[in-house]
Design an enzyme around this catalytic site. Structure first.
Site, PDB file in Angstrom:
ATOM      1  N   TYR A 133       0.891  -1.167   0.000  1.00  0.00           N
ATOM      2  CA  TYR A 133       0.000   0.000   0.000  1.00  0.00           C
ATOM      3  C   TYR A 133       0.922   1.207   0.000  1.00  0.00           C
ATOM      4  CZ  TYR A 133      -4.076   2.653   1.914  1.00  0.00           C
ATOM      5  OH  TYR A 133      -5.116   3.519   2.143  1.00  0.00           O
ATOM      6  N   HIS A 138      -2.232   7.536  -3.296  1.00  0.00           N
ATOM      7  CA  HIS A 138      -3.361   6.611  -3.106  1.00  0.00           C
ATOM      8  C   HIS A 138      -3.769   6.545  -1.630  1.00  0.00           C
ATOM      9  CE1 HIS A 138      -5.976   3.151  -3.390  1.00  0.00           C
ATOM     10  NE2 HIS A 138      -5.219   2.480  -2.541  1.00  0.00           N
ATOM     11  N   GLU A 204      -7.421  -2.188  -9.251  1.00  0.00           N
ATOM     12  CA  GLU A 204      -6.304  -1.442  -8.670  1.00  0.00           C
ATOM     13  C   GLU A 204      -5.131  -1.594  -9.620  1.00  0.00           C
ATOM     14  OE1 GLU A 204      -5.747  -2.784  -4.604  1.00  0.00           O
ATOM     15  OE2 GLU A 204      -7.250  -1.366  -3.892  1.00  0.00           O
ATOM     16  N   THR A 355      -1.926   0.067  -5.108  1.00  0.00           N
ATOM     17  CA  THR A 355      -2.456   0.951  -6.153  1.00  0.00           C
ATOM     18  C   THR A 355      -1.504   2.111  -6.410  1.00  0.00           C
ATOM     19  OG1 THR A 355      -4.633   0.419  -5.305  1.00  0.00           O
ATOM     20  CG2 THR A 355      -4.495   2.283  -6.800  1.00  0.00           C
TER      21      THR A 355
HETATM   22 MN    MN Z   1      -4.004  -3.767  -3.872  1.00  0.00          MN
END
Ligand code: MN
Length: 422
Positions: A133, A138, A204, A355
């Site tokens: 992440y 994002h 994503e 993402t």
């Molecule tokens: Mn993901």
């Protein structure tokens, strides 16, 4: 940089200027041959059967059987010294001035196939899959939407690459359709969950990497060692059911809203082929990461990424143009953090970036952000609108770097959403 990266190299195989697969790329993938599979590479639109190439004596120093396999795992496990040598030998054999194979019609016929005539299959036997992440834009967008716009990033985010253990069994190769997932969700006007098909289906935009060397339990990988463990990269669509995810994720994180499927592109592009596209990593001064995560080198990659939504029998709409260079935490930091506790990794393990959003709406890597939770729908060429992904829509992601007239790309990862199974 290896001779295989030389921007002046041309192949005797025809390569169109907009191809992702010039002779400088030489990625690895797998295609179906009879009842079995073959490990292959691609130049232009020509798939090259590496088993035949080796068996017929054009590639030496490698056991042909490593290419008569369903997956590239055994090849990756040979180690970078050997796999890079194979790339360089392929480069020599197919460069313009090389007559050795070009002059042998029979051998050429046995090992070269138009990509349109073969079925590309899942290239990696994926052991474990971890999703990160790591895009600041994002994480900030999601934080603004669901939490406090003033404190969009959670306190840990700038100190470590946040991640979770995903599901490997449902990762599919490009072209494999997925059914809309079903599950629990809370309607906007209700306090009770309902069960049914996901209504907020999203993509994503991510880039994944595959581990090429294993570690032992208890061993940690350092920043200086990390690149030796990263065999190559591919495009990764980490499909997400936003309504299922929103209800289930507290307090343990993503589960059924993510595990119904992810799609990967069929060619694994080596880290070495991407060397010309290294770009500066973002400054990490405020706060500075702990020493084990400190990054002193250029470890981001300038790779243009895009996402199209293609309705059935309809015209494509590009909904996102982003870049892999936007990552805050790079792949090495992700792998270092992943193993800092002594967790072992195996050949074929996959990590995905999270993402990849850029700073503007046009560069956001999910419909959640592009439509800002459905408040700003996207106009499609056929007059319809999209807040999320409809049944029968196909989502196509592409990625390439371009420098000194050489374009190194991934091809595409494409996936169609079919209606939920009743
Ligand atoms: Mn993901």
């Amino acid at each position: 940089m290896s001779a295989a990266n030389d921007p002046t190299l041309k192949s005797w195989i025809e390569v169109s200027p907009d191809s992702d697969f010039p002779i400088q790329n030489i990625p690895f993938g797998v295609f179906k041959k009879g009842k079995g599979h073959r490990v292959a590479t691609i130049i232009g639109d020509t798939v090259i059967d590496l088993y035949e190439l080796t068996k017929r004596g054009y590639l030496t120093g490698v056991d042909a059987n490593v290419f008569k396999q369903e997956f590239i795992n055994d090849f990756m496990a040979l180690g970078k010294k050997k796999t890079n040598k194979v790339r360089e030998n392929i480069s020599k054999l197919f460069k313009h001035s090389s007559r050795k194979l070009k002059g042998n019609d029979k051998d050429r016929k046995a090992m070269l196939h138009p990509v349109s005539k073969v079925e590309l299959t899942m290239p990696i036997r994926i052991g474990d899959y971890t999703d990160f992440y790591s895009s600041r834009d994002h994480a900030t967008n999601v934080g603004k939407m669901f939490r406090d716009p003033e404190n969009a990033l959670l306190p840990n985010w700038l100190h470590l690459p946040v991640g979770y253990h995903g599901r490997a069994s449902s990762i599919v190769v490009s072209g494999t359709p997925l059914h809309r997932p079903k599950g629990q969700q809370i309607p906007a006007d209700s306090k009770q969950p309902v069960y049914g098909p996901c209504r907020l289906l999203d993509f994503e935009l991510e880039v994944g990497f595959v581990i090429g060397q294993k570690t032992e339990l208890g061993q940690s990988i350092s920043m200086d060692e990390a690149e030796d463990f990263i065999f190559g990269l591919f495009l990764f669509n980490d499909w997400s059911a936003r309504d299922i995810q929103k209800w289930e994720y507290v307090p343990l994180g993503p589960f059924l809203g993510k595990s119904f499927g992810s799609s990967i592109s069929p060619w694994v592009v080596t880290l070495e082929a991407l060397e010309p596209f290294r770009s500066t990593s973002p400054k990490q001064n405020d706060p500075k990461p702990l020493p084990y995560l400190e990054n002193k080198k250029k470890r981001n990659y300038d790779i243009n990424l895009s996402v199209d939504i293609v309705p059935e029998n309809g015209e494509a709409k590009t909904v996102c143009e982003s870049n892999f260079k936007y990552m805050y935490w790079n792949m090495c930091q992700q792998l270092v953090h992943h193993t800092v506790n002594g967790c072992n990794v195996n050949v074929g393990d996959v990590c995905a970036s999270g993402t990849i959003s850029g700073p503007e709406r046009g560069s956001f890597g999910s419909m959640l952000e592009i439509s800002w939770r459905g408040t700003m729908p996207v106009d499609m060429p056929d007059g319809t609108q999209r807040k999320f992904i409809n049944d029968h829509d196909t989502v196509v992601m592409r990625g390439f770097g371009q420098k000194k007239g050489v374009r190194i790309g991934f091809g595409e990862v494409s996936g169609k959403i079919l209606p939920a199974i009743k």
